[in-house]
Every structure is written in C-alpha cells, then in structure tokens.
Design a protein around this motif. Sequence first.
Motif, PDB file in Angstrom:
ATOM      1  N   LYS A  24       0.846  -1.204   0.000  1.00  0.00           N
ATOM      2  CA  LYS A  24       0.000   0.000   0.000  1.00  0.00           C
ATOM      3  C   LYS A  24       0.877   1.248   0.000  1.00  0.00           C
ATOM      4  O   LYS A  24       0.368   2.366   0.063  1.00  0.00           O
ATOM      5  N   ASP A  25       2.194   1.055  -0.042  1.00  0.00           N
ATOM      6  CA  ASP A  25       3.119   2.187   0.050  1.00  0.00           C
ATOM      7  C   ASP A  25       3.451   2.823  -1.299  1.00  0.00           C
ATOM      8  O   ASP A  25       4.371   3.629  -1.397  1.00  0.00           O
ATOM      9  N   ILE A  26       2.718   2.423  -2.330  1.00  0.00           N
ATOM     10  CA  ILE A  26       2.872   3.086  -3.628  1.00  0.00           C
ATOM     11  C   ILE A  26       1.539   3.770  -3.937  1.00  0.00           C
ATOM     12  O   ILE A  26       0.496   3.128  -3.916  1.00  0.00           O
ATOM     13  N   VAL A  27       1.604   5.073  -4.161  1.00  0.00           N
ATOM     14  CA  VAL A  27       0.384   5.827  -4.464  1.00  0.00           C
ATOM     15  C   VAL A  27       0.361   6.141  -5.957  1.00  0.00           C
ATOM     16  O   VAL A  27       1.277   6.780  -6.475  1.00  0.00           O
ATOM     17  N   ILE A  28      -0.674   5.642  -6.635  1.00  0.00           N
ATOM     18  CA  ILE A  28      -0.813   5.894  -8.071  1.00  0.00           C
ATOM     19  C   ILE A  28      -2.008   6.813  -8.267  1.00  0.00           C
ATOM     20  O   ILE A  28      -3.123   6.466  -7.882  1.00  0.00           O
ATOM     21  N   GLU A  29      -1.753   7.975  -8.846  1.00  0.00           N
ATOM     22  CA  GLU A  29      -2.868   8.866  -9.176  1.00  0.00           C
ATOM     23  C   GLU A  29      -3.053   8.861 -10.684  1.00  0.00           C
ATOM     24  O   GLU A  29      -2.117   9.098 -11.434  1.00  0.00           O
ATOM     25  N   ALA A  30      -4.282   8.548 -11.093  1.00  0.00           N
ATOM     26  CA  ALA A  30      -4.609   8.496 -12.519  1.00  0.00           C
ATOM     27  C   ALA A  30      -6.107   8.699 -12.636  1.00  0.00           C
ATOM     28  O   ALA A  30      -6.839   8.444 -11.673  1.00  0.00           O
ATOM     29  N   PRO A  31      -6.577   9.173 -13.792  1.00  0.00           N
ATOM     30  CA  PRO A  31      -8.020   9.342 -13.923  1.00  0.00           C
ATOM     31  C   PRO A  31      -8.727   7.985 -13.880  1.00  0.00           C
ATOM     32  O   PRO A  31      -8.205   7.003 -14.402  1.00  0.00           O
ATOM     33  N   GLN A  32      -9.907   7.940 -13.227  1.00  0.00           N
ATOM     34  CA  GLN A  32     -10.689   6.710 -13.243  1.00  0.00           C
ATOM     35  C   GLN A  32     -11.149   6.406 -14.660  1.00  0.00           C
ATOM     36  O   GLN A  32     -11.125   5.274 -15.112  1.00  0.00           O
ATOM     37  N   ILE A  33     -11.594   7.470 -15.318  1.00  0.00           N
ATOM     38  CA  ILE A  33     -12.019   7.341 -16.710  1.00  0.00           C
ATOM     39  C   ILE A  33     -11.220   8.338 -17.535  1.00  0.00           C
ATOM     40  O   ILE A  33     -11.240   9.541 -17.267  1.00  0.00           O
ATOM     41  N   ALA A  34     -10.465   7.829 -18.517  1.00  0.00           N
ATOM     42  CA  ALA A  34      -9.693   8.696 -19.401  1.00  0.00           C
ATOM     43  C   ALA A  34     -10.448   8.797 -20.719  1.00  0.00           C
ATOM     44  O   ALA A  34     -10.693   7.790 -21.373  1.00  0.00           O
TER      45      ALA A  34
ATOM     46  N   ILE B  41      -0.284   9.866 -15.446  1.00  0.00           N
ATOM     47  CA  ILE B  41      -0.061   8.911 -14.359  1.00  0.00           C
ATOM     48  C   ILE B  41       0.938   9.551 -13.394  1.00  0.00           C
ATOM     49  O   ILE B  41       2.033   9.946 -13.816  1.00  0.00           O
ATOM     50  N   GLU B  42       0.560   9.654 -12.139  1.00  0.00           N
ATOM     51  CA  GLU B  42       1.438  10.271 -11.145  1.00  0.00           C
ATOM     52  C   GLU B  42       1.705   9.229 -10.058  1.00  0.00           C
ATOM     53  O   GLU B  42       0.759   8.653  -9.511  1.00  0.00           O
ATOM     54  N   VAL B  43       2.967   8.978  -9.799  1.00  0.00           N
ATOM     55  CA  VAL B  43       3.322   7.916  -8.861  1.00  0.00           C
ATOM     56  C   VAL B  43       4.219   8.469  -7.756  1.00  0.00           C
ATOM     57  O   VAL B  43       5.199   9.173  -8.035  1.00  0.00           O
ATOM     58  N   THR B  44       3.875   8.146  -6.519  1.00  0.00           N
ATOM     59  CA  THR B  44       4.723   8.455  -5.372  1.00  0.00           C
ATOM     60  C   THR B  44       4.996   7.143  -4.650  1.00  0.00           C
ATOM     61  O   THR B  44       4.065   6.414  -4.330  1.00  0.00           O
TER      62      THR B  44
ATOM     63  N   ALA C  35       7.622   2.835 -18.879  1.00  0.00           N
ATOM     64  CA  ALA C  35       8.712   3.672 -18.392  1.00  0.00           C
ATOM     65  C   ALA C  35       9.332   3.057 -17.153  1.00  0.00           C
ATOM     66  O   ALA C  35       8.664   2.373 -16.382  1.00  0.00           O
ATOM     67  N   LYS C  36      10.635   3.307 -17.016  1.00  0.00           N
ATOM     68  CA  LYS C  36      11.326   2.866 -15.811  1.00  0.00           C
ATOM     69  C   LYS C  36      12.296   3.970 -15.400  1.00  0.00           C
ATOM     70  O   LYS C  36      13.041   4.487 -16.229  1.00  0.00           O
ATOM     71  N   PHE C  37      12.246   4.342 -14.143  1.00  0.00           N
ATOM     72  CA  PHE C  37      13.116   5.399 -13.650  1.00  0.00           C
ATOM     73  C   PHE C  37      13.993   4.869 -12.526  1.00  0.00           C
ATOM     74  O   PHE C  37      13.513   4.180 -11.633  1.00  0.00           O
ATOM     75  N   ASP C  38      15.284   5.193 -12.603  1.00  0.00           N
ATOM     76  CA  ASP C  38      16.206   4.888 -11.509  1.00  0.00           C
ATOM     77  C   ASP C  38      16.530   6.193 -10.805  1.00  0.00           C
ATOM     78  O   ASP C  38      16.735   7.224 -11.449  1.00  0.00           O
ATOM     79  N   PHE C  39      16.583   6.122  -9.499  1.00  0.00           N
ATOM     80  CA  PHE C  39      16.868   7.303  -8.682  1.00  0.00           C
ATOM     81  C   PHE C  39      18.181   7.071  -7.940  1.00  0.00           C
ATOM     82  O   PHE C  39      18.177   6.584  -6.806  1.00  0.00           O
ATOM     83  N   PRO C  40      19.330   7.382  -8.591  1.00  0.00           N
ATOM     84  CA  PRO C  40      20.617   7.080  -7.958  1.00  0.00           C
ATOM     85  C   PRO C  40      20.776   7.768  -6.598  1.00  0.00           C
ATOM     86  O   PRO C  40      21.269   7.165  -5.655  1.00  0.00           O
ATOM     87  N   GLU C  41      20.374   9.039  -6.495  1.00  0.00           N
ATOM     88  CA  GLU C  41      20.507   9.780  -5.236  1.00  0.00           C
ATOM     89  C   GLU C  41      20.026  11.205  -5.461  1.00  0.00           C
ATOM     90  O   GLU C  41      20.340  11.814  -6.476  1.00  0.00           O
ATOM     91  N   GLY C  42      19.255  11.727  -4.535  1.00  0.00           N
ATOM     92  CA  GLY C  42      18.906  13.152  -4.595  1.00  0.00           C
ATOM     93  C   GLY C  42      17.507  13.460  -5.089  1.00  0.00           C
ATOM     94  O   GLY C  42      16.974  14.509  -4.778  1.00  0.00           O
ATOM     95  N   ALA C  43      16.924  12.553  -5.878  1.00  0.00           N
ATOM     96  CA  ALA C  43      15.557  12.799  -6.353  1.00  0.00           C
ATOM     97  C   ALA C  43      14.578  12.063  -5.449  1.00  0.00           C
ATOM     98  O   ALA C  43      14.890  11.010  -4.902  1.00  0.00           O
ATOM     99  N   LEU C  44      13.384  12.626  -5.298  1.00  0.00           N
ATOM    100  CA  LEU C  44      12.347  11.924  -4.554  1.00  0.00           C
ATOM    101  C   LEU C  44      11.772  10.824  -5.451  1.00  0.00           C
ATOM    102  O   LEU C  44      11.717  10.978  -6.667  1.00  0.00           O
ATOM    103  N   PRO C  45      11.356   9.691  -4.860  1.00  0.00           N
ATOM    104  CA  PRO C  45      10.794   8.598  -5.667  1.00  0.00           C
ATOM    105  C   PRO C  45       9.392   8.943  -6.147  1.00  0.00           C
ATOM    106  O   PRO C  45       8.394   8.412  -5.680  1.00  0.00           O
ATOM    107  N   TYR C  46       9.366   9.884  -7.077  1.00  0.00           N
ATOM    108  CA  TYR C  46       8.113  10.443  -7.582  1.00  0.00           C
ATOM    109  C   TYR C  46       8.276  10.680  -9.068  1.00  0.00           C
ATOM    110  O   TYR C  46       9.342  11.093  -9.527  1.00  0.00           O
ATOM    111  N   VAL C  47       7.233  10.452  -9.827  1.00  0.00           N
ATOM    112  CA  VAL C  47       7.263  10.844 -11.230  1.00  0.00           C
ATOM    113  C   VAL C  47       5.851  11.053 -11.735  1.00  0.00           C
ATOM    114  O   VAL C  47       4.897  10.434 -11.256  1.00  0.00           O
ATOM    115  N   ARG C  48       5.727  11.993 -12.651  1.00  0.00           N
ATOM    116  CA  ARG C  48       4.471  12.156 -13.366  1.00  0.00           C
ATOM    117  C   ARG C  48       4.808  12.045 -14.848  1.00  0.00           C
ATOM    118  O   ARG C  48       5.745  12.675 -15.339  1.00  0.00           O
ATOM    119  N   VAL C  49       4.034  11.222 -15.539  1.00  0.00           N
ATOM    120  CA  VAL C  49       4.299  10.989 -16.962  1.00  0.00           C
ATOM    121  C   VAL C  49       2.964  10.767 -17.663  1.00  0.00           C
ATOM    122  O   VAL C  49       2.022  10.227 -17.078  1.00  0.00           O
TER     123      VAL C  49
END
Lengths: 103, 143
Positions: free
Chosen positions: B50-60, B68-71, B93-107
Amino acid sequence: MAEPIRIRATLKGDMAEVRVLMGHPMETGQRKDSDGKLLPLHFIQQVTVRLNGKTVIEGQISQSVSRNPLFSFRFKGARAGDKVEIDWLDNKGEKNRAEAAIA
Amino acid sequence: MTLKAGGALALLLLAPLRAFAAGWNKAAFGSKSIADALKALGAAGPADTKDIVIEAPQIAENGAVVPIEVTSNVPGTQSLAVLIEKNPFPLAAKFDFPEGALPYVRVNVKMGESSNVRVVVGAGGKFFTAVREVKVTIGGCGG
C-alpha cells in the motif's frame, strides 16, 4: 533538428518540482499516414536528469509515452539557482539537451 | 593526428554516451506480458504494497494522453517502473533514482484500451507493486 526542451523548475519549501516538456512525435509504429502507410517507430528511449552536474534520475521510456512527453520530477534539498540538466536520446540516435536554473 | 589529439577526440565521442549510462532494456521493453517484462527487469514476483500511491483518472476520455502520477513511500526506493497491462508492450517507463531525487514521477502515457496500470518499485534488492484501473473511452495507440 529536435524542438527545444522546455524546463520549469520551481521551489516549494526545500523541494524542487521540475516540469519538462520534450517535443517529440513518439510514433508507436502502429499509426498510418494519409496514404495508409505505417509510420515507422520513432520514440525517445532514454532521459537523464542531472542536478548540479550529478545524475539524479535515469529514465528509460517506450513508445507508450504520449507524444510531446511531459514529465514532473521532484528533488529534495534543492536551492534557488541550482542547475537542472535534461538529456534525451531516441531510437534513431537523435538527441537533445537543455538546462535551467531552479527559480 | 597526434596521439594526444586522438585521445581528445575519443573523449569527445564518448562524452554523449556517459549521459545515458543506464542503457535501454530492449528485452524488458520488448516483452508482451507484465510477467516477462518484470523478469527482464530482474523484478519478478513483486510483493503487493500500500506504500505506492498511483494517481490516474478513473475514466480517461482520450487514451492518447493519460496522466499517471506515482509516489513511492517504500523506504529506500531506488527504481520505479510503470506498466500498462493491456498495451501491446506493457512496460511504458522505468526510472532509476541514484541519489537526490524523490521517488516520484508524473508521466503521460498512451493506453489502447481500459487496463490496469501497474507500478513496480525496487528497494534494497526487493520489489513491491501496486495497481490501479483506468477506463479508456477512446484508445490512443493506433488511428
């Protein structure tokens, strides 16, 4: 020549939100032109984000990302004036880069 | 050409490559199922969280542009992958966060039809996943 990358980097407290808009067709290889011919696959594959010269995000993306890709990223502990650099590379070897300061 | 100049030229040619150290995972992006894509990413069998929050429209309404917004609230998140179950090639899409960025992306992604959107997060060699359904009115891959 690729369209310029647009970057908007703003501070919210000690967090920076960076919005990046890349001009790119992101063709899926499934679309047809007006003559009914398939448009070849053409899409950005790699995106790199650097903050003050240090890589903070390495992204790999597919043709499933929308045309003219728009991303948001967030950094902690950023300050006004910090430099954000964005690079992309597509499946044809075309590339583009841009930089902006956090405002 | 002197040796020194040759060395400088080689450095110049190598410089653009360093910007893309991660490479592009052809096997994962070419996979036609989520299971195969996760295997190719080395992330097979992720645990539900439950520690991944996905925000997306219910109906697109428009499948060509689905935000798609992911935290990730998974401690020590190092990578984050977005997969569209019913797209021909699910890994978007796949994102790596080596250091310094928050584990967040909107795409913004394309969706051919209504589908589960699955996010897989990597942290300390373990993998976690969450899912969200998006209904699509008009598909956005062909046409």
